[in-house]
Motif scaffolding. Structure first.
Motif, PDB file in Angstrom:
ATOM      1  N   GLY A  77       0.827  -1.211   0.000  1.00 15.35           N
ATOM      2  CA  GLY A  77       0.000   0.000   0.000  1.00 15.35           C
ATOM      3  C   GLY A  77       0.855   1.251   0.000  1.00 15.35           C
ATOM      4  O   GLY A  77       0.551   2.234  -0.689  1.00 15.35           O
ATOM      5  N   VAL A  78       1.941   1.230   0.765  1.00 16.81           N
ATOM      6  CA  VAL A  78       2.852   2.388   0.819  1.00 16.81           C
ATOM      7  C   VAL A  78       3.460   2.621  -0.571  1.00 16.81           C
ATOM      8  O   VAL A  78       3.525   3.752  -1.063  1.00 16.81           O
ATOM      9  N   ARG A  79       3.852   1.518  -1.203  1.00 14.81           N
ATOM     10  CA  ARG A  79       4.480   1.646  -2.532  1.00 14.81           C
ATOM     11  C   ARG A  79       3.491   2.256  -3.543  1.00 14.81           C
ATOM     12  O   ARG A  79       3.835   3.175  -4.294  1.00 14.81           O
ATOM     13  N   ILE A  80       2.258   1.749  -3.510  1.00 15.03           N
ATOM     14  CA  ILE A  80       1.248   2.261  -4.454  1.00 15.03           C
ATOM     15  C   ILE A  80       0.962   3.742  -4.178  1.00 15.03           C
ATOM     16  O   ILE A  80       0.865   4.547  -5.105  1.00 15.03           O
ATOM     17  N   ALA A  81       0.855   4.098  -2.873  1.00 13.90           N
ATOM     18  CA  ALA A  81       0.579   5.498  -2.515  1.00 13.90           C
ATOM     19  C   ALA A  81       1.718   6.397  -2.989  1.00 13.90           C
ATOM     20  O   ALA A  81       1.499   7.487  -3.524  1.00 13.90           O
ATOM     21  N   LYS A  82       2.947   5.917  -2.828  1.00 12.00           N
ATOM     22  CA  LYS A  82       4.118   6.703  -3.234  1.00 12.00           C
ATOM     23  C   LYS A  82       4.134   6.907  -4.753  1.00 12.00           C
ATOM     24  O   LYS A  82       4.279   8.019  -5.240  1.00 12.00           O
ATOM     25  N   GLU A  83       3.941   5.801  -5.471  1.00 16.94           N
ATOM     26  CA  GLU A  83       3.983   5.876  -6.942  1.00 16.94           C
ATOM     27  C   GLU A  83       2.885   6.782  -7.495  1.00 16.94           C
ATOM     28  O   GLU A  83       3.054   7.420  -8.522  1.00 16.94           O
ATOM     29  N   ASN A  84       1.749   6.803  -6.813  1.00 20.12           N
ATOM     30  CA  ASN A  84       0.607   7.564  -7.329  1.00 20.12           C
ATOM     31  C   ASN A  84       0.372   8.886  -6.605  1.00 20.12           C
ATOM     32  O   ASN A  84      -0.625   9.551  -6.834  1.00 20.12           O
ATOM     33  N   ARG A  85       1.334   9.223  -5.745  1.00 19.09           N
ATOM     34  CA  ARG A  85       1.283  10.503  -5.015  1.00 19.09           C
ATOM     35  C   ARG A  85      -0.036  10.727  -4.275  1.00 19.09           C
ATOM     36  O   ARG A  85      -0.695  11.751  -4.425  1.00 19.09           O
ATOM     37  N   VAL A  86      -0.403   9.709  -3.515  1.00 22.27           N
ATOM     38  CA  VAL A  86      -1.608   9.835  -2.691  1.00 22.27           C
ATOM     39  C   VAL A  86      -1.156   9.943  -1.232  1.00 22.27           C
ATOM     40  O   VAL A  86      -0.447   9.067  -0.727  1.00 22.27           O
TER      41      VAL A  86
END
Ligand code: UTP
Length: 243
Positions: free
Chosen positions: A204-213
């Motif tokens: 989840g952290v990786r996805i949030a980082k990649e998508n700037r959320v």
């Protein structure tokens, strides 16, 4: 140049001013095992009060129910995949309970990220549990946030913030009011050995980082602070900056 300015202006005019928010709600606070219906009813009221002005999706965790099935299933010889399937069942059951409180209990909650992202609209809160084995509902929340192009993820848990150490074990542990997503990544990957049960699922952290959320970590039992976090206002917890 003029065309470009016109395109920008049109973009502003047609863009949706409504915020998109995904709430990842921990099963342990959704179903604490004492005043469950009272808390869920108050939570549902608060969410409904925000629904018209927000595009809202809620992903429910499995809590005690998931842990019970994981323990008993494990003792019966279940493998990781099978225990994950049991866990997903518990998250979906919790999602149905919250849906019931919201006055819209379907026979089956959305089972895919796409279904939830499509369903979430102003005035219509989309509620789901897990999707498939291999991660937790925090990661699902990040996937929904990506699909919805959400402004933020609100992680409503039983811990009121991210700390420098486990506050239950170390009284010296300090609250971190604000951090970058890379710093959160350091915590979930290095300190917890990429365990999916760390402060936020590493995927989840990786996805949030990649998508700037951005991720707001807040005590989910404190509905005043939870509401502020959903609205993107100053709140008591940890603000994880992904920009
Ligand atoms: P949770 O999201 O509640 O996991 O899903 P958790 O982090 O262990 O619980 P909290 O946050 O501490 O309360 C429960 C279990 O269901 C399975 C996993 O085994 C997870 O541990 N699960 C859930 C999946 O396999 N896939 C999903 O998409 C969601």
């Amino acid at each position: 140049m003029i065309l470009c300015k016109l395109a920008c202006l049109l973009n502003v005019l047609v863009s949706d001013p409504t915020d998109s928010v995904v709430v990842s709600i921990g099963g342990s606070i959704l179903v604490p095992g004492n005043n469950d219906s009272e808390y869920i009813a108050r939570l549902a009221e608060m969410l409904k009060g925000l629904a018209d002005g927000t595009r809202l999706a809620v992903v429910c965790g499995g809590g005690k129910t998931a842990r019970y099935y994981a323990e008993v299933g494990g003792a019966l010889g279940g493998d990781t995949y099978q225990l994950d399937i049991l866990g997903i069942g518990a998250t979906r059951l919790n999602a149905q309970l919250l849906s019931l409180a919201l006055g819209d209990m379907p026979d089956r909650v959305p089972e895919t990220v796409e279904e939830t992202a499509e369903k979430a609209a102003p005035g219509r809160i989309a509620v789901m549990g897990g999707t498939e084995p291999g991660h937790t509902t925090d990661a699902v929340a990040a996937m929904v946030a990506k699909a919805m192009k959400a402004d933020r993820i609100v992680n409503a848990t039983s811990v009121d913030a991210v700390y420098t150490d486990d506050p239950r074990k170390n009284p010296e542990a300090k609250r971190i009011p604000r951090m970058t997503v890379s710093q959160l990544g350091d915590i979930v990957y290095k300190e917890h050995g990429a365990s999916k049960s760390s402060v936020f699922d590493p995927l989840g952290v990786r996805i949030a980082k990649e998508n700037r959320v951005d991720i707001m970590m807040v005590d989910g039992r404190d509905l005043v602070e939870l509401r502020k976090a959903i609205l993107g206002q100053e709140f008591n917890g940890t603000f994880v900056d992904s920009h």
